[in-house]
Write an enzyme that holds these catalytic residues in place. Structure first.
Site, PDB file in Angstrom:
ATOM      1  N   MET A 165      -6.763   1.098 -10.371  1.00 22.19           N
ATOM      2  CA  MET A 165      -5.351   1.049  -9.985  1.00 22.19           C
ATOM      3  C   MET A 165      -5.169  -0.092  -9.001  1.00 22.19           C
ATOM      4  O   MET A 165      -5.953  -0.257  -8.062  1.00 22.19           O
ATOM      5  CB  MET A 165      -4.881   2.380  -9.403  1.00 22.19           C
ATOM      6  CG  MET A 165      -5.607   2.910  -8.209  1.00 22.19           C
ATOM      7  SD  MET A 165      -4.821   4.453  -7.658  1.00 22.19           S
ATOM      8  CE  MET A 165      -5.957   4.959  -6.362  1.00 22.19           C
ATOM      9  N   ARG A 298      -6.892  10.876  -4.096  1.00 24.08           N
ATOM     10  CA  ARG A 298      -6.991  11.495  -2.772  1.00 24.08           C
ATOM     11  C   ARG A 298      -7.908  12.712  -2.809  1.00 24.08           C
ATOM     12  O   ARG A 298      -8.714  12.922  -1.898  1.00 24.08           O
ATOM     13  CB  ARG A 298      -5.593  11.862  -2.279  1.00 24.08           C
ATOM     14  CG  ARG A 298      -4.788  10.646  -1.879  1.00 24.08           C
ATOM     15  CD  ARG A 298      -3.322  10.917  -1.630  1.00 24.08           C
ATOM     16  NE  ARG A 298      -2.657   9.693  -1.183  1.00 24.08           N
ATOM     17  CZ  ARG A 298      -1.362   9.570  -0.956  1.00 24.08           C
ATOM     18  NH1 ARG A 298      -0.563  10.623  -1.136  1.00 24.08           N
ATOM     19  NH2 ARG A 298      -0.855   8.430  -0.552  1.00 24.08           N
ATOM     20  N   TYR A 442      -9.011   4.520   2.937  1.00 22.61           N
ATOM     21  CA  TYR A 442      -8.335   4.194   1.670  1.00 22.61           C
ATOM     22  C   TYR A 442      -7.688   5.412   1.015  1.00 22.61           C
ATOM     23  O   TYR A 442      -7.887   6.537   1.410  1.00 22.61           O
ATOM     24  CB  TYR A 442      -9.233   3.423   0.715  1.00 22.61           C
ATOM     25  CG  TYR A 442     -10.521   4.030   0.219  1.00 22.61           C
ATOM     26  CD1 TYR A 442     -10.857   5.361   0.373  1.00 22.61           C
ATOM     27  CD2 TYR A 442     -11.439   3.211  -0.465  1.00 22.61           C
ATOM     28  CE1 TYR A 442     -12.040   5.868  -0.124  1.00 22.61           C
ATOM     29  CE2 TYR A 442     -12.627   3.710  -0.960  1.00 22.61           C
ATOM     30  CZ  TYR A 442     -12.918   5.040  -0.801  1.00 22.61           C
ATOM     31  OH  TYR A 442     -14.097   5.535  -1.296  1.00 22.61           O
ATOM     32  N   GLU A 443      -6.863   5.117   0.016  1.00 19.89           N
ATOM     33  CA  GLU A 443      -6.014   6.121  -0.649  1.00 19.89           C
ATOM     34  C   GLU A 443      -5.045   6.794   0.339  1.00 19.89           C
ATOM     35  O   GLU A 443      -4.759   7.975   0.245  1.00 19.89           O
ATOM     36  CB  GLU A 443      -6.856   7.172  -1.371  1.00 19.89           C
ATOM     37  CG  GLU A 443      -7.844   6.621  -2.371  1.00 19.89           C
ATOM     38  CD  GLU A 443      -7.231   5.625  -3.344  1.00 19.89           C
ATOM     39  OE1 GLU A 443      -6.012   5.690  -3.583  1.00 19.89           O
ATOM     40  OE2 GLU A 443      -7.961   4.764  -3.857  1.00 19.89           O
ATOM     41  N   GLY A 444      -4.560   6.013   1.272  1.00 16.31           N
ATOM     42  CA  GLY A 444      -3.655   6.531   2.304  1.00 16.31           C
ATOM     43  C   GLY A 444      -4.470   6.970   3.494  1.00 16.31           C
ATOM     44  O   GLY A 444      -5.250   7.915   3.412  1.00 16.31           O
TER      45      GLY A 444
END
Length: 596
Positions: A165, A298, A442-444
């Protein structure tokens, strides 16, 4: 050298004794034929693959890293990674939880969850290559056109191709409303996409002949902000009508990031120069479609940290039993040796038990969440589907942030157990600490997860989702309220549940007056909620262990000891967190920027 043994016994405990997953799964038409023997057999073989195939190339992959040929823009993964991936595909592992319509085995998500925990313990950097493919598969399965599904899903399912992604850009990370990548419509219905993406894990590699990139970009008529983002599927090589690979697409790796950890995974700066892509879902609705992949990622990052806590714990325990230093304060414990093994010292045990409690609590939570997803995807009952979806939405930021925070604490503890040797590369511990650190980012970032939990998932629906989990806790407390043996677990759980309710109400009232109050309390609030969730599962595990403590199996005694440690030494952290959450945002914002 580090070691790794798949934790099959504890997985089986959670699956079959705590959660009774086969009974739950048999109620779903898709999994009516599943049984415990099948699940156990799959995980046993999966554990062998993790321990025997990818664990041996973890340290070497970290030392070697990835190599970029700047002339061809091709990336070579560390030695052994490509061969291990070929064995992964040959064994049918990519298809484990995928839809049979596209060549998948159709096994429950919860089984794939356990398999991936073991892969992450064995080699997180390698596991990210196939792991991202699962997210791409889920996104296209949910939002792809029939043509996109027919073209890409069978090959993602088989592992023939991998996926990524592409979200982040040099000037924007979480704030995707700022992204600038452009998509120009073409006469044939495709789009030409131009822009730059950074921090793209597995963005380029030699493990598979094609990489399917899911790319966020803006159409010419896109409104400003996050409401103007569209999603496109952009393959590394274009695909001919017969499914064969065509010409090289205009997406390539411009550079590899030089990172603190996960060196074996290629984290790429990706350049799109008129790359051909096709629209996924509706124009300007790409962020909602991409959230399928982002939420899966996540949960996957939480699983990465769960894997790291497990392998770090195993190695720290082995070292603590072998390393001799000093004598026990209460008297000699190993008279045949010059000193006692360091596992006799209370603080060493505290570090080990902290790691064990976070590992086993995290495993129970992750497997339970996997079961919720299975039920959500497979049930015919719309109310049950909505219930499961709400609980997964509530739990996702907790899994991502609480488990990754815990892994940072736990891997640091395990390195500390090794003393100076933990700081030396050959023992393997410093790699686990370095690898664990990215999972909080990462991933928020974990702050973003905390804002999501408090602002959106709790206050955003007036506590509806939180109340659903609170109802489960209250029902368990009611059931065990007269069980004398359970009071040491039930009473602190009930107390924390009441405090979370009061804290939530208080923060909600403050937020009405000043939205910044959410930002000031969110991180502490998530950690309190994480302990509430862990406390619930540790109390449930203690109940099972109490019922079997006289069985003669030391497993249950160890589980009970760990539960008592958790409630005595870790859960009390919530008192300080609640106090700091209540202290408000003023101490954070009162000082003028110029004074920093």
């Amino acid at each position: 050298m580090p070691v790794y043994n798949p934790p099959l016994r504890d997985m089986q405990f959670v699956l079959h004794e705590l959660l009774n997953v086969t009974d739950e799964l048999k109620m779903l038409p898709r999994h009516a034929d599943i049984d415990a023997d099948t699940i156990n057999a799959v995980l046993e073989e999966g554990g062998k693959f993790a321990a025997e195939v990818i664990f041996p190339i973890n340290a070497s992959g970290d030392a070697q890293g990835c190599t970029l040929d700047k002339n061809t823009h091709e990336v070579t993964a560390p030695a052994g990674f490509k061969e291990a991936y070929a064995k992964y595909v040959e064994g049918g592992w990519p298809a484990l939880g995928c839809d049979p319509e596209y060549g998948g085995q159709g096994l429950p998500i919860v089984v794939n969850q356990c398999f991936y925990e073991m892969l992450n313990s064995a080699n997180q950097a390698w596991t990210m290559y196939p792991g991202l493919s699962h997210g791409a598969y889920e996104c296209l399965h949910a939002h792809g056109t029939p043509e996109q599904k027919a073209t890409f899903l069978p090959r993602l399912t088989s592992g023939e191709w991998t996926g990524t992604m592409c979200l982040t850009e040099p000037h924007c990370g979480t704030d995707l409303g700022m992204l600038r990548t452009k998509a120009e419509p073409q006469a044939d219905g495709s789009y030409r996409i131009t822009g730059q993406k950074i921090f793209i894990s597995a963005g380029e590699h030699d493990l598979a002949p094609n990489i399917i990139h899911l790319v966020l970009a803006r159409l010419p008529d896109a409104p400003a902000g996050s409401k103007g983002i569209s999603l496109f599927v952009v393959p590394k090589f274009l695909v001919n009508g017969d499914g064969s690979l065509g010409e090289r697409n205009g997406i390539f790796c411009g550079a590899i990031e030089h990172k603190m950890g996960i060196h074996g995974n290629a984290t790429c700066q990706m350049v799109l120069d008129g790359a051909v892509g096709t629209l996924v879902g509706q124009p300007h609705k790409g962020l909602a479609a991409m959230f399928v992949m982002m939420n899966a990622a996540r949960l996957g990052v939480g699983n990465q940290s769960l894997g790291l806590t497990e392998v770090a714990y195993q190695n720290a325990v082995a070292y603590a039993k072998d390393r001799i230093q000093m004598r026990s304060l209460s008297g000699v414990k190993a008279p045949d040796k010059q000193a006692d093994p360091i596992i006799v010292h209370p603080d060493v045990r505290k570090m080990l038990l902290t790691t064990r409690a976070y590992t086993e609590g995290g495993r129970a939570l992750a497997i339970w969440c996997g079961m919720l997803i299975d039920r959500e995807l497979s049930t015919d009952d719309e109310d049950e589907r909505a219930e499961c979806a709400d609980l997964v939405a509530l739990i996702t930021p907790i899994i991502k942030a609480f488990l990754t925070d815990n892994a940072w604490i736990a891997t640091s503890h395990c390195l500390q157990v090794f003393g100076g040797h933990g700081y030396i590369r050959e023992w393997g511990m410093e790699q686990y600490v370095r690898d664990a650190r990215i999972n909080m980012i990462y991933e928020g970032t974990n702050t973003i997860q905390s804002l999501d939990l408090l602002g959106r998932k709790v206050l955003g629906d007036n506590g509806k989702k939180l109340k659903k989990f609170g109802k489960m806790v209250a029902e368990f407390i009611e059931e065990e309220g007269t069980n004398e043996a359970m009071q040491e677990f039930v009473n602190p759980l009930a107390d924390l549940g009441d405090k979370v309710t009061k804290l939530t109400t208080e923060l909600g009232m403050k937020a009405f007056g000043n939205p910044d109050e959410v930002g000031g309390a969110a991180v502490d609030y998530l950690r309190v909620c994480g302990h509430l969730v862990f406390g619930y599962f540790w109390a449930r595990m203690a109940k099972v262990a109490l019922a079997k403590k006289d069985s003669g199996d030391p497993f249950y005694a160890a589980k009970l000891h760990t539960a008592r440690f958790y409630f005595a030494k870790l859960l009390p952290e919530t008192a300080g967190l609640i106090r700091t959450a209540r202290s408000g945002v003023a101490p954070l914002l009162a000082m003028e920027e110029a004074m920093f």
